[in-house]
Design a protein around this motif. Structure first.
Motif, mmCIF file in Angstrom:
data_model
loop_
_atom_site.group_PDB
_atom_site.id
_atom_site.type_symbol
_atom_site.label_atom_id
_atom_site.label_comp_id
_atom_site.label_asym_id
_atom_site.label_seq_id
_atom_site.Cartn_x
_atom_site.Cartn_y
_atom_site.Cartn_z
ATOM 1 N N ASP A 167 -56.050 -39.425 3.193
ATOM 2 C CA ASP A 167 -55.112 -39.406 4.316
ATOM 3 C C ASP A 167 -55.057 -40.722 5.080
ATOM 4 O OD1 ASP A 167 -54.430 -36.784 3.776
ATOM 5 O OD2 ASP A 167 -55.992 -35.984 5.073
ATOM 6 N N GLY A 168 -56.065 -41.551 4.943
ATOM 7 C CA GLY A 168 -56.107 -42.812 5.666
ATOM 8 C C GLY A 168 -57.538 -43.244 5.877
ATOM 9 N N SER A 169 -57.713 -44.258 6.694
ATOM 10 C CA SER A 169 -59.047 -44.747 7.042
ATOM 11 C C SER A 169 -59.406 -44.254 8.434
ATOM 12 C CB SER A 169 -59.070 -46.277 7.037
ATOM 13 O OG SER A 169 -58.838 -46.770 5.761
ATOM 14 N N TYR A 170 -60.673 -44.100 8.647
ATOM 15 C CA TYR A 170 -61.161 -43.615 9.926
ATOM 16 C C TYR A 170 -62.282 -44.518 10.410
ATOM 17 C CZ TYR A 170 -58.456 -39.523 8.759
ATOM 18 O OH TYR A 170 -57.417 -38.697 8.429
ATOM 19 N N VAL A 171 -62.396 -44.633 11.740
ATOM 20 C CA VAL A 171 -63.470 -45.421 12.330
ATOM 21 C C VAL A 171 -64.200 -44.565 13.350
ATOM 22 C CG1 VAL A 171 -62.415 -47.686 11.974
ATOM 23 C CG2 VAL A 171 -61.927 -46.439 14.065
ATOM 24 N N SER A 195 -49.343 -47.105 0.411
ATOM 25 C CA SER A 195 -50.220 -46.222 -0.364
ATOM 26 C C SER A 195 -50.521 -44.943 0.383
ATOM 27 C CB SER A 195 -51.523 -46.958 -0.715
ATOM 28 O OG SER A 195 -51.266 -48.025 -1.592
ATOM 29 N N VAL A 196 -50.778 -45.036 1.687
ATOM 30 C CA VAL A 196 -51.066 -43.840 2.486
ATOM 31 C C VAL A 196 -49.830 -42.948 2.523
ATOM 32 C CG1 VAL A 196 -51.543 -43.028 4.824
ATOM 33 C CG2 VAL A 196 -52.894 -44.884 3.867
ATOM 34 N N ALA A 197 -48.652 -43.546 2.608
ATOM 35 C CA ALA A 197 -47.415 -42.771 2.712
ATOM 36 C C ALA A 197 -46.917 -42.241 1.358
ATOM 37 C CB ALA A 197 -46.315 -43.627 3.328
ATOM 38 N N ARG A 198 -47.349 -42.812 0.264
ATOM 39 C CA ARG A 198 -46.752 -42.513 -1.049
ATOM 40 C C ARG A 198 -46.841 -41.050 -1.460
ATOM 41 N NH1 ARG A 198 -47.329 -45.667 -6.823
ATOM 42 N NH2 ARG A 198 -45.786 -44.380 -7.862
#
Length: 142
Positions: A27-31, A136-139
């Motif tokens: 889904d994405g990157s997290y911090v 890439s996240v949206a694909r």
């Protein structure tokens, strides 16, 4: 870990071997920041919603993400008078006045650089990496 819009995935799809492979979309990157886990924004809209930044920083980051999203290497009208092959990433980022925390998560969580050497490299590289990440996240969402 492969970027969904990267060259490797495109080659795998083109050659048809994907019918023998399984993929899991990320889904994405997290911090981890201030005791909480936050999604790293990759678009101007996500930047506006992010609790990682204050109100003014959100506006600056949103403008930067919008510049990156709209940038097309072969279309000078999208460059806004900047030559990203001649300026460094640090110079590009300074044009938008982003603070150190924002620069840090853009460079490491969005552009996926492992150290700060990217700041002295041509800005075109961080823009390409940020575009690849966002695409890439949206694909494969939904």
């Amino acid at each position: 870990f492969m970027m969904a819009n990267g060259a490797l995935v495109r080659v795998l799809i083109h050659t048809g071997v994907t019918k023998y492979l399984s993929f899991k979309a990320v889904d994405g990157s997290y911090v981890f920041n201030k005791g909480k886990i936050h999604k790293v924004p990759s678009t101007d809209m996500e930047a506006l919603k992010s609790p990682l930044m204050g109100l003014f920083e959100k506006r600056r980051a949103g403008k930067f993400f919008l510049y990156v999203q709209d940038y097309k290497e072969n279309d000078p009208s999208t460059h806004k008078g900047l030559d990203l092959t001649k300026m460094t990433s640090k110079q590009l980022i300074s044009k938008y006045g982003l603070d150190d925390n924002t620069i840090d998560f853009i460079g490491h969580a969005v552009a996926l650089h492992k150290d700060d050497s990217y700041l002295s490299e041509p800005a075109i590289e961080i823009v390409k990496r940020m575009k690849l990440y966002a695409e890439s996240v949206a694909r494969f969402q939904g």
